[in-house]
Design a protein around this motif. Structure first.
Motif, PDB file in Angstrom:
ATOM      1  N   VAL A 171      -9.939 -11.968   3.272  1.00  0.00           N
ATOM      2  CA  VAL A 171      -9.244 -11.098   2.316  1.00  0.00           C
ATOM      3  C   VAL A 171      -8.615 -11.924   1.192  1.00  0.00           C
ATOM      4  O   VAL A 171      -8.642 -11.506   0.030  1.00  0.00           O
ATOM      5  N   ALA A 172      -8.076 -13.093   1.505  1.00  0.00           N
ATOM      6  CA  ALA A 172      -7.531 -13.950   0.446  1.00  0.00           C
ATOM      7  C   ALA A 172      -8.640 -14.371  -0.519  1.00  0.00           C
ATOM      8  O   ALA A 172      -8.452 -14.359  -1.746  1.00  0.00           O
ATOM      9  N   HIS A 173      -9.795 -14.713   0.026  1.00  0.00           N
ATOM     10  CA  HIS A 173     -10.943 -15.094  -0.795  1.00  0.00           C
ATOM     11  C   HIS A 173     -11.387 -13.922  -1.670  1.00  0.00           C
ATOM     12  O   HIS A 173     -11.652 -14.090  -2.868  1.00  0.00           O
ATOM     13  N   MET A 174     -11.439 -12.735  -1.073  1.00  0.00           N
ATOM     14  CA  MET A 174     -11.836 -11.537  -1.808  1.00  0.00           C
ATOM     15  C   MET A 174     -10.835 -11.227  -2.928  1.00  0.00           C
ATOM     16  O   MET A 174     -11.230 -10.929  -4.054  1.00  0.00           O
ATOM     17  N   ARG A 175      -9.546 -11.307  -2.617  1.00  0.00           N
ATOM     18  CA  ARG A 175      -8.523 -10.964  -3.595  1.00  0.00           C
ATOM     19  C   ARG A 175      -8.573 -11.891  -4.802  1.00  0.00           C
ATOM     20  O   ARG A 175      -8.537 -11.443  -5.947  1.00  0.00           O
ATOM     21  N   VAL A 176      -8.690 -13.181  -4.559  1.00  0.00           N
ATOM     22  CA  VAL A 176      -8.740 -14.129  -5.668  1.00  0.00           C
ATOM     23  C   VAL A 176     -10.025 -13.941  -6.474  1.00  0.00           C
ATOM     24  O   VAL A 176     -10.002 -13.960  -7.707  1.00  0.00           O
TER      25      VAL A 176
ATOM     26  N   PRO B 189      -3.067  -3.275 -20.341  1.00  0.00           N
ATOM     27  CA  PRO B 189      -2.511  -2.380 -19.317  1.00  0.00           C
ATOM     28  C   PRO B 189      -3.483  -2.129 -18.164  1.00  0.00           C
ATOM     29  O   PRO B 189      -3.082  -2.088 -16.997  1.00  0.00           O
ATOM     30  N   TRP B 190      -4.767  -1.973 -18.478  1.00  0.00           N
ATOM     31  CA  TRP B 190      -5.759  -1.748 -17.423  1.00  0.00           C
ATOM     32  C   TRP B 190      -5.941  -2.991 -16.563  1.00  0.00           C
ATOM     33  O   TRP B 190      -6.157  -2.903 -15.350  1.00  0.00           O
ATOM     34  N   SER B 191      -5.847  -4.154 -17.187  1.00  0.00           N
ATOM     35  CA  SER B 191      -5.977  -5.403 -16.452  1.00  0.00           C
ATOM     36  C   SER B 191      -4.839  -5.560 -15.446  1.00  0.00           C
ATOM     37  O   SER B 191      -5.066  -5.905 -14.278  1.00  0.00           O
ATOM     38  N   VAL B 192      -3.625  -5.299 -15.895  1.00  0.00           N
ATOM     39  CA  VAL B 192      -2.464  -5.410 -15.005  1.00  0.00           C
ATOM     40  C   VAL B 192      -2.566  -4.386 -13.876  1.00  0.00           C
ATOM     41  O   VAL B 192      -2.322  -4.711 -12.709  1.00  0.00           O
TER      42      VAL B 192
ATOM     43  N   LEU C  16      -3.539  -3.103  -8.210  1.00  0.00           N
ATOM     44  CA  LEU C  16      -4.322  -2.346  -7.222  1.00  0.00           C
ATOM     45  C   LEU C  16      -5.121  -3.284  -6.316  1.00  0.00           C
ATOM     46  O   LEU C  16      -5.294  -3.007  -5.121  1.00  0.00           O
ATOM     47  N   ASN C  17      -5.595  -4.379  -6.864  1.00  0.00           N
ATOM     48  CA  ASN C  17      -6.308  -5.373  -6.064  1.00  0.00           C
ATOM     49  C   ASN C  17      -5.399  -5.954  -4.985  1.00  0.00           C
ATOM     50  O   ASN C  17      -5.804  -6.125  -3.835  1.00  0.00           O
ATOM     51  N   TRP C  18      -4.154  -6.259  -5.349  1.00  0.00           N
ATOM     52  CA  TRP C  18      -3.186  -6.771  -4.372  1.00  0.00           C
ATOM     53  C   TRP C  18      -2.909  -5.736  -3.277  1.00  0.00           C
ATOM     54  O   TRP C  18      -2.876  -6.069  -2.086  1.00  0.00           O
ATOM     55  N   PHE C  19      -2.693  -4.479  -3.688  1.00  0.00           N
ATOM     56  CA  PHE C  19      -2.421  -3.434  -2.694  1.00  0.00           C
ATOM     57  C   PHE C  19      -3.619  -3.210  -1.781  1.00  0.00           C
ATOM     58  O   PHE C  19      -3.461  -3.026  -0.568  1.00  0.00           O
ATOM     59  N   PHE C  20      -4.818  -3.220  -2.344  1.00  0.00           N
ATOM     60  CA  PHE C  20      -6.016  -3.043  -1.530  1.00  0.00           C
ATOM     61  C   PHE C  20      -6.148  -4.170  -0.515  1.00  0.00           C
ATOM     62  O   PHE C  20      -6.435  -3.929   0.668  1.00  0.00           O
TER      63      PHE C  20
ATOM     64  N   VAL D 236      -5.647  -6.169   5.127  1.00  0.00           N
ATOM     65  CA  VAL D 236      -5.057  -7.112   6.081  1.00  0.00           C
ATOM     66  C   VAL D 236      -4.251  -6.373   7.138  1.00  0.00           C
ATOM     67  O   VAL D 236      -4.398  -6.619   8.341  1.00  0.00           O
ATOM     68  N   ILE D 237      -3.399  -5.447   6.713  1.00  0.00           N
ATOM     69  CA  ILE D 237      -2.554  -4.720   7.660  1.00  0.00           C
ATOM     70  C   ILE D 237      -3.397  -3.914   8.631  1.00  0.00           C
ATOM     71  O   ILE D 237      -3.183  -3.968   9.847  1.00  0.00           O
ATOM     72  N   GLY D 238      -4.367  -3.175   8.118  1.00  0.00           N
ATOM     73  CA  GLY D 238      -5.211  -2.358   8.987  1.00  0.00           C
ATOM     74  C   GLY D 238      -6.060  -3.185   9.937  1.00  0.00           C
ATOM     75  O   GLY D 238      -6.203  -2.849  11.120  1.00  0.00           O
ATOM     76  N   SER D 239      -6.613  -4.276   9.449  1.00  0.00           N
ATOM     77  CA  SER D 239      -7.476  -5.107  10.291  1.00  0.00           C
ATOM     78  C   SER D 239      -6.686  -5.824  11.377  1.00  0.00           C
ATOM     79  O   SER D 239      -7.114  -5.894  12.531  1.00  0.00           O
ATOM     80  N   ILE D 240      -5.539  -6.369  11.012  1.00  0.00           N
ATOM     81  CA  ILE D 240      -4.728  -7.056  12.024  1.00  0.00           C
ATOM     82  C   ILE D 240      -4.184  -6.055  13.036  1.00  0.00           C
ATOM     83  O   ILE D 240      -4.112  -6.355  14.227  1.00  0.00           O
ATOM     84  N   TRP D 241      -3.829  -4.860  12.588  1.00  0.00           N
ATOM     85  CA  TRP D 241      -3.392  -3.821  13.516  1.00  0.00           C
ATOM     86  C   TRP D 241      -4.517  -3.492  14.509  1.00  0.00           C
ATOM     87  O   TRP D 241      -4.262  -3.336  15.707  1.00  0.00           O
ATOM     88  N   ALA D 242      -5.753  -3.392  14.022  1.00  0.00           N
ATOM     89  CA  ALA D 242      -6.881  -3.079  14.902  1.00  0.00           C
ATOM     90  C   ALA D 242      -7.119  -4.191  15.917  1.00  0.00           C
ATOM     91  O   ALA D 242      -7.337  -3.924  17.110  1.00  0.00           O
ATOM     92  N   VAL D 243      -7.060  -5.439  15.469  1.00  0.00           N
ATOM     93  CA  VAL D 243      -7.244  -6.558  16.401  1.00  0.00           C
ATOM     94  C   VAL D 243      -6.112  -6.590  17.415  1.00  0.00           C
ATOM     95  O   VAL D 243      -6.348  -6.788  18.615  1.00  0.00           O
ATOM     96  N   ALA D 244      -4.886  -6.388  16.971  1.00  0.00           N
ATOM     97  CA  ALA D 244      -3.749  -6.372  17.899  1.00  0.00           C
ATOM     98  C   ALA D 244      -3.862  -5.240  18.895  1.00  0.00           C
ATOM     99  O   ALA D 244      -3.599  -5.431  20.094  1.00  0.00           O
ATOM    100  N   LYS D 245      -4.266  -4.072  18.424  1.00  0.00           N
ATOM    101  CA  LYS D 245      -4.394  -2.929  19.319  1.00  0.00           C
ATOM    102  C   LYS D 245      -5.443  -3.192  20.390  1.00  0.00           C
ATOM    103  O   LYS D 245      -5.221  -2.931  21.568  1.00  0.00           O
TER     104      LYS D 245
END
Length: 124
Positions: free
Chosen positions: A74-79, A93-96, A101-105, A110-119
């Motif tokens: 995900v870090a690789h994808m985000r950058v 404005p569209w760039s920002v 949105l890229n950061w939130f995505f 990350v949150i969903g995937s780690i939650w799934a692995v933990a579960k």
């Protein structure tokens, strides 16, 4: 014009420099062994019963490596997406908005995937 101090710090006149470059290269290097682990993990678990897959994910080493793969990927994808946005979205404005949105995505992935692995790892 560059000052000698900016040359030493690796930063240009824009006051930011090689941070994204190094993150991209570091995550790419880390993803090589983690990607191989993930491919082997998938091959070993294809067609296996759910209980066997849960037991394999519950193994602490496998769970840690899966989480490391998620974080590095995900870090690789985000950058990578941020570089694409900065290169091809020219309206400020569209760039920002796209970068935010890229950061939130990335955070949601990350949150969903780690939650799934933990579960699966803790047998919830």
């Amino acid at each position: 014009m560059r000052t000698p101090l900016s040359s030493v710090r690796g930063r240009g006149s824009a006051k930011f420099g090689t941070d994204d470059y190094w993150v991209q290269r570091l995550t790419a290097a880390v993803l090589v062994p983690l990607g191989l682990f993930f491919i082997v993990f998938l091959i070993r678990n294809v067609g296996a019963p759910l209980e066997v897959v849960k037991a394999n994910i519950a193994n602490p080493i496998c769970a840690i490596l899966l989480v490391a793969t998620i974080l590095a990927g995900v870090a690789h994808m985000r950058v990578g997406m941020q570089v694409i946005i900065e290169d091809y979205v020219h309206d400020q404005p569209w760039s920002v908005l796209a970068i935010v949105l890229n950061w939130f995505f990335a955070a949601l992935i990350v949150i969903g995937s780690i939650w799934a692995v933990a579960k699966l790892s803790f047998g919830m």
